[in-house]
Scaffold this active site. Structure first.
Site, PDB file in Angstrom:
ATOM      1  N   LYS A 190       4.194   1.122  10.569  1.00 22.93           N
ATOM      2  CA  LYS A 190       4.291   2.357   9.781  1.00 22.93           C
ATOM      3  C   LYS A 190       3.959   3.573  10.635  1.00 22.93           C
ATOM      4  O   LYS A 190       4.560   4.627  10.482  1.00 22.93           O
ATOM      5  CB  LYS A 190       3.296   2.308   8.615  1.00 22.93           C
ATOM      6  CG  LYS A 190       3.777   1.488   7.447  1.00 22.93           C
ATOM      7  CD  LYS A 190       2.707   1.442   6.366  1.00 22.93           C
ATOM      8  CE  LYS A 190       3.091   0.419   5.308  1.00 22.93           C
ATOM      9  NZ  LYS A 190       1.962   0.082   4.441  1.00 22.93           N
ATOM     10  N   ARG A 208       5.046 -13.142   9.439  1.00 19.52           N
ATOM     11  CA  ARG A 208       5.699 -11.841   9.315  1.00 19.52           C
ATOM     12  C   ARG A 208       7.087 -11.913   9.904  1.00 19.52           C
ATOM     13  O   ARG A 208       7.353 -12.706  10.794  1.00 19.52           O
ATOM     14  CB  ARG A 208       4.956 -10.794  10.149  1.00 19.52           C
ATOM     15  CG  ARG A 208       3.663 -10.344   9.643  1.00 19.52           C
ATOM     16  CD  ARG A 208       3.076  -9.315  10.605  1.00 19.52           C
ATOM     17  NE  ARG A 208       3.374  -7.965  10.153  1.00 19.52           N
ATOM     18  CZ  ARG A 208       2.711  -7.357   9.191  1.00 19.52           C
ATOM     19  NH1 ARG A 208       1.738  -7.959   8.565  1.00 19.52           N
ATOM     20  NH2 ARG A 208       3.028  -6.135   8.836  1.00 19.52           N
ATOM     21  N   GLU A 266       0.872  -1.163   0.000  1.00 19.14           N
ATOM     22  CA  GLU A 266       0.000   0.000   0.000  1.00 19.14           C
ATOM     23  C   GLU A 266       0.918   1.224   0.000  1.00 19.14           C
ATOM     24  O   GLU A 266       1.812   1.316   0.838  1.00 19.14           O
ATOM     25  CB  GLU A 266      -0.838  -0.030   1.290  1.00 19.14           C
ATOM     26  CG  GLU A 266      -2.011   0.881   1.251  1.00 19.14           C
ATOM     27  CD  GLU A 266      -2.896   0.720   2.489  1.00 19.14           C
ATOM     28  OE1 GLU A 266      -2.820  -0.321   3.176  1.00 19.14           O
ATOM     29  OE2 GLU A 266      -3.653   1.667   2.764  1.00 19.14           O
TER      30      GLU A 266
END
Ligand code: ATP
Ligand code: MG
Length: 556
Positions: free
Chosen positions: A271, A261, A35
């Site tokens: 983020k 992850r 994204e």
């Protein structure tokens, strides 16, 4: 690049490629779908290595697809940085560069397909009501009172949603699946929401936007992705992914496979936290060499090869785990040991005066650029009467087994001469400022003519020609292993010594060039270094220490 590694995902793919398998005879297509709302970090590198590496291994393609279905957050700055970072890591998407938003028309068509099949409806429940209706993990949800609208009414309302007749949040398009499902994601999930927000690429064309769980499987299916590799948090979404692919009219059937992850010790990867550290000025931008961002690692001097090796070697598992950041350093050190040019720099200088060496004389000493790799060549360092040496390489009262300089003792100056300390000067506080020595004129190159043993070898640079430089040493950014797991605000867990600036160090004159170099050096006995791409200039050199020479850490 050759991809030799294997893992459970590759085993699944190979089974599916075998005769009679789901993708027999097909090209393997994967995708990396970031994204564009932030910079990539080492966790993304794991996904990139997995996505691109898998496609390479099977001779297929990996698409770079910007997942820009959410209009609020995306910025072009991120789109560009993502492309740059993926390229820097060494991967190539060829012509397969896509924006999820380019499929908005087709996605809209597929929503109509679902409505016409009686599998989607326009709902008037507010977000809050929807939450109340959703139920819990132990209790089934309740059906929306709007669930049984006719297909015609749904088509009409959805069309009017698109035309902008309703305000944000007034209506949604939902899938009609099962409000009693044990999987909450299957309880009539929202497919489209209204948001009167312009989109960075589509402008004002849309005021309804597809939700991730509807958009992502469609994007994969439109592009012919065979294997959609993603992280574990999407495992519970897989039934919905499959439902969307099954009930829409799409040309391909992708398969989603999840893996763990990457979490790394002594850092944060969210983020939100990274952004706030940058915005609050707690670090020197997104490319601060202490950050786990790709830009940070790059500016720090980590090599793409070492990051890819790291990603291969941590493996791919089905359970989340924490990887020791020192293992990343280990991979970097391993690569730099092979590839970095050897040179000399003095980080904490004191002056060595060789009293019996003629004033004004210069001799060139030859340094091998790599001791084990003669093809890397050599370079020269001018030797003269006054040199800089490390403060720690001279002791007035040496401890036991100290083989460097102390009054009366001899050491070898790397590739130059054997010198004997004779005397020293101090300042008013008793700190040594100058060491005096004599040299053995017959020991050029560093060997004693009579074969006497010289135990210590130290590095040096010439006072009159060395280049003054700033050197930055780095330590972990956080004092604790997992800042996310602590109650304290992560800002309060930042280490005070994560950056140590040495304002006046000296490097060999051979390192001078008209531009800021990307050359990585091993400064003998001091570690691996690179010029700081942001702050170094020919007038004011700044070097980052990439990693120390060694660490007690050994991977299992
Ligand atoms: P967001 O919170 O904004 O969704 P994200 O970490 O999911 O952040 P994306 O840009 O959506 O960021 O991620 C792109 C891809 O990278 C996804 O497929 C995601 O699974 C993968 N990815 C992100 N973080 C990690 C990580 N720590 N380890 C492995 N893969 C990751
Ligand atoms: Mg995401």
């Amino acid at each position: 690049m050759a991809y030799e590694t294997t893992n459970f995902i590759h085993q699944i793919i190979e089974e599916e490629m075998a005769p009679g398998g789901r993708v027999e005879g097909q090209e393997i297509i994967t995708r990396f779908p970031p994204e564009p709302n932030g910079y990539l970090h080492i966790g993304h590198a794991k996904a990139i290595n997995m996505d691109f590496g898998t496609a390479l291994k099977y001779g297929g393609h990996c698409h770079l697809r910007l997942d820009d279905t959410n209009p609020i957050k995306e910025e072009n700055e991120y789109v560009e940085s993502i492309q740059e970072d993926v390229k820097w890591l060494g991967f190539d998407w060829g012509d397969d560069f896509f924006f999820a938003s380019d499929y908005f028309d087709e996605m809209y068509e597929q929503a109509l397909v679902l409505i016409r099949k009686g599998l989607a409806f326009v709902d008037d429940l507010s977000a809050e009501e929807m939450r109340d209706y959703r139920g819990t993990l132990t209790e089934p949800g309740k059906e929306s009172p709007w669930r049984n609208r006719s297909i015609e009414e749904n088509l009409d309302l959805f069309e009017r949603m698109r035309k902008g007749e309703f305000a944000d949040g007034e209506k949604t398009l939902r899938a009609k699946i099962d409000m009693a499902s044990g999987n909450i994601n299957m309880r009539d999930p929202v497919l489209y929401r209204i948001s009167h927000t312009p989109h960075h690429r589509q402008g004002d064309k849309w005021c309804i936007y597809p939700m991730y769980d509807f958009a992502h499987p469609l994007e994969d299916a439109f592009e012919g992705v065979t294997h959609s590799l993603c992280t574990l948090e999407f495992e519970d979404h897989r039934p919905l992914y499959n439902w969307v692919v099954e009930h829409t009219d799409v040309p391909h059937v992708p398969r989603q496979i999840e893996f763990a992850r990457l979490n790394l010790t002594h850092t944060v990867m969210s983020k939100r936290k990274l952004r706030s550290m940058v915005e609050e000025g707690l670090v020197d931008g997104w490319d601060d060499p202490r950050l786990p961002t790709i830009r940070g690692l790059r500016r720090r001097g980590y090599t793409p090869l070492s990051i890819r090796n790291f990603c291969d070697r941590i493996g791919v598992a089905k359970t989340d785990s924490m990887v020791d950041a020192r293992f990343l350093d280990y991979c970097v050190r391993e690569d730099l040991d092979q590839s970095a040019t050897r040179a000399m720099a003095v980080l904490d200088p004191i002056k060595l005066v060789i009293d019996n060496y003629p004033q004004g004389r210069h001799e060139m000493c030859t340094i091998e650029n790599h001791p084990k790799n003669p093809e890397m060549g050599t370079h020269e360092v001018p030797f003269s009467r006054e040199l800089w040496i490390e403060r720690e390489d001279f002791e007035v009262d040496p401890p036991k087994k100290y083989f460097r300089l102390f009054p009366g003792n001899e050491v070898r100056l790397q590739k130059a001469y054997i010198v004997k300390a004779t005397d020293y000067e101090t300042d008013e506080d008793g700190n040594v400022t100058v060491v005096h020595a004599t040299y053995d004129p017959d020991s050029f190159g560093g060997n004693a003519p009579d074969g006497r043993k010289i135990k210590g070898t130290i590095h040096w640079v010439p006072v009159d020609e060395a280049i003054e430089a700033e050197v930055r040493l780095y330590n972990p950014l956080f004092t604790v292993e997992n800042p996310d797991a602590e109650e304290a605000d992560y800002r309060d867990l930042m280490a005070e010594d994560s950056l140590v600036v040495i304002s006046k160090a000296y490097v060999e004159p051979a390192l001078a060039s008209n531009e800021v170099s990307e050359q990585r050096y091993q400064f003998m006995r001091k570690g691996y270094f690179i010029e700081d791409s942001k702050h170094s200039t020919p007038e004011h050199r700044v070097y980052n220490r990439i990693v120390t020479l060694r660490d007690s850490y050994k991977p299992e």
